[in-house]
Design a protein around this motif. Structure first.
Motif, PDB file in Angstrom:
ATOM      1  N   GLU A   1      -2.803   6.814  -6.422  1.00  0.00           N
ATOM      2  CA  GLU A   1      -2.544   7.954  -5.540  1.00  0.00           C
ATOM      3  C   GLU A   1      -2.061   7.517  -4.160  1.00  0.00           C
ATOM      4  O   GLU A   1      -1.153   8.120  -3.584  1.00  0.00           O
ATOM      5  N   ALA A   2      -2.647   6.479  -3.605  1.00  0.00           N
ATOM      6  CA  ALA A   2      -2.276   6.028  -2.258  1.00  0.00           C
ATOM      7  C   ALA A   2      -0.796   5.658  -2.166  1.00  0.00           C
ATOM      8  O   ALA A   2      -0.174   5.863  -1.123  1.00  0.00           O
ATOM      9  N   PHE A   3      -0.233   5.129  -3.239  1.00  0.00           N
ATOM     10  CA  PHE A   3       1.189   4.778  -3.221  1.00  0.00           C
ATOM     11  C   PHE A   3       2.039   6.016  -2.926  1.00  0.00           C
ATOM     12  O   PHE A   3       2.972   5.963  -2.126  1.00  0.00           O
ATOM     13  N   PHE A   4       1.692   7.133  -3.537  1.00  0.00           N
ATOM     14  CA  PHE A   4       2.465   8.358  -3.325  1.00  0.00           C
ATOM     15  C   PHE A   4       2.258   8.919  -1.915  1.00  0.00           C
ATOM     16  O   PHE A   4       3.161   9.517  -1.335  1.00  0.00           O
ATOM     17  N   LYS A  44       5.731  -2.864  -6.316  1.00  0.00           N
ATOM     18  CA  LYS A  44       5.247  -4.253  -6.369  1.00  0.00           C
ATOM     19  C   LYS A  44       4.827  -4.721  -4.976  1.00  0.00           C
ATOM     20  O   LYS A  44       3.827  -5.432  -4.829  1.00  0.00           O
ATOM     21  N   ILE A  45       5.570  -4.328  -3.960  1.00  0.00           N
ATOM     22  CA  ILE A  45       5.189  -4.668  -2.586  1.00  0.00           C
ATOM     23  C   ILE A  45       3.856  -4.016  -2.248  1.00  0.00           C
ATOM     24  O   ILE A  45       2.948  -4.654  -1.712  1.00  0.00           O
ATOM     25  N   PHE A  46       3.720  -2.733  -2.575  1.00  0.00           N
ATOM     26  CA  PHE A  46       2.474  -2.008  -2.325  1.00  0.00           C
ATOM     27  C   PHE A  46       1.301  -2.679  -3.057  1.00  0.00           C
ATOM     28  O   PHE A  46       0.237  -2.893  -2.467  1.00  0.00           O
ATOM     29  N   ARG A  47       1.491  -3.016  -4.329  1.00  0.00           N
ATOM     30  CA  ARG A  47       0.438  -3.693  -5.106  1.00  0.00           C
ATOM     31  C   ARG A  47       0.025  -4.997  -4.445  1.00  0.00           C
ATOM     32  O   ARG A  47      -1.171  -5.299  -4.347  1.00  0.00           O
ATOM     33  N   ASN A  48       1.000  -5.761  -4.005  1.00  0.00           N
ATOM     34  CA  ASN A  48       0.689  -7.035  -3.361  1.00  0.00           C
ATOM     35  C   ASN A  48      -0.096  -6.824  -2.066  1.00  0.00           C
ATOM     36  O   ASN A  48      -1.040  -7.556  -1.782  1.00  0.00           O
ATOM     37  N   ASP A  49       0.289  -5.802  -1.292  1.00  0.00           N
ATOM     38  CA  ASP A  49      -0.329  -5.559   0.010  1.00  0.00           C
ATOM     39  C   ASP A  49      -1.692  -4.887  -0.056  1.00  0.00           C
ATOM     40  O   ASP A  49      -2.504  -5.057   0.867  1.00  0.00           O
ATOM     41  N   GLY A  63     -12.101  -5.325  11.572  1.00  0.00           N
ATOM     42  CA  GLY A  63     -13.091  -6.169  10.904  1.00  0.00           C
ATOM     43  C   GLY A  63     -13.536  -5.709   9.537  1.00  0.00           C
ATOM     44  O   GLY A  63     -14.426  -6.307   8.929  1.00  0.00           O
ATOM     45  N   LYS A  64     -12.928  -4.638   9.025  1.00  0.00           N
ATOM     46  CA  LYS A  64     -13.323  -4.110   7.709  1.00  0.00           C
ATOM     47  C   LYS A  64     -12.139  -4.112   6.758  1.00  0.00           C
ATOM     48  O   LYS A  64     -10.995  -3.870   7.162  1.00  0.00           O
ATOM     49  N   ARG A  65     -12.425  -4.321   5.500  1.00  0.00           N
ATOM     50  CA  ARG A  65     -11.411  -4.272   4.460  1.00  0.00           C
ATOM     51  C   ARG A  65     -10.828  -2.863   4.375  1.00  0.00           C
ATOM     52  O   ARG A  65     -11.558  -1.870   4.486  1.00  0.00           O
ATOM     53  N   VAL A  66      -9.518  -2.768   4.152  1.00  0.00           N
ATOM     54  CA  VAL A  66      -8.870  -1.476   3.960  1.00  0.00           C
ATOM     55  C   VAL A  66      -8.639  -1.277   2.464  1.00  0.00           C
ATOM     56  O   VAL A  66      -7.918  -2.043   1.829  1.00  0.00           O
ATOM     57  N   ASN A  67      -9.295  -0.269   1.918  1.00  0.00           N
ATOM     58  CA  ASN A  67      -9.148   0.099   0.513  1.00  0.00           C
ATOM     59  C   ASN A  67      -8.157   1.253   0.380  1.00  0.00           C
ATOM     60  O   ASN A  67      -7.794   1.879   1.370  1.00  0.00           O
ATOM     61  N   ILE A  68      -7.793   1.537  -0.860  1.00  0.00           N
ATOM     62  CA  ILE A  68      -6.888   2.653  -1.136  1.00  0.00           C
ATOM     63  C   ILE A  68      -7.541   3.620  -2.108  1.00  0.00           C
ATOM     64  O   ILE A  68      -8.459   3.261  -2.836  1.00  0.00           O
ATOM     65  N   ARG A  69      -7.033   4.845  -2.110  1.00  0.00           N
ATOM     66  CA  ARG A  69      -7.417   5.804  -3.155  1.00  0.00           C
ATOM     67  C   ARG A  69      -6.619   5.437  -4.399  1.00  0.00           C
ATOM     68  O   ARG A  69      -5.398   5.416  -4.379  1.00  0.00           O
TER      69      ARG A  69
END
Length: 178
Positions: free
Chosen positions: A68-71, A37-42, A52-58
């Motif tokens: 995948e990024a959570f793992f 839940k913390i990861f989802r929120n962040d 200056g750029k958005r950080v996305n996840i896999r």
């Protein structure tokens, strides 16, 4: 600036969040849901910015309802088609991932706790530039990959072994002396 306890140490860096410690391994599944839940929120419900750029996840593949990024930020020895082994040191630092990304340029002159965050770039095999954000005193590293219009969270981990810590410091010293 307040002083707080992180693990067994007192520190002055306000931007380093408290650890999310698992006090009962028999309840790890509930703990994993909590840190997810913390990861989802962040990283899903909101997102950090780096340079200056958005950080996305896999996101793919999604397994057990988690991206995948959570793992990558909570497990060790991650590889496709292999068992994911949770790493408690990574898990308890789940709030640190976003915080390191957002505070990579902290002013260590007002802290007194550390020598500052070490930040350096390395080319990865696909010729993308990966930025390493490392706080030696906490033995913690976050890696983001720079893309033309965004950044991609690659991984984050805690160095529990001295030889791995020495290797990352060698990589840092090589990068900044080049």
């Amino acid at each position: 600036m307040g002083i707080k306890q992180i693990g067994d140490r007192m520190i002055e860096c306000d931007w380093i969040p408290e650890l999310e410690i698992c006090n009962d391994l028999s309840k790890f599944n509930g703990y994993e849901e909590y840190i997810y839940k913390i990861f989802r929120n962040d990283f899903i419900n909101s997102y950090p910015c780096f340079d200056g750029k958005r950080v996305n996840i896999r996101r793919e593949p999604i397994e057990y309802g988690k991206e995948e990024a959570f793992f990558h930020v909570t497990c060790q020895d991650y590889a496709r088609n292999r068992q994911r082994d949770p790493d408690l040191r990574r898990c308890e630092r789940i709030r640190w991932v976003r915080s390191f990304i957002e505070n990579y340029n902290c002013d260590n002159s007002i802290c007194g706790f550390c020598d500052g965050v070490k930040v350096w770039d390395e080319l990865y095999r696909n010729n993308n530039l990966r930025t390493h954000i490392f706080l030696e005193e906490e033995r913690y590293l976050v890696v983001v990959e720079k893309r033309p219009t965004y950044c991609l969270l690659i991984t984050a981990f805690y160095f529990d072994q001295e030889h791995r810590l020495r290797k990352i410091l060698e990589r840092y010293n090589k990068a900044v002396s080049a």
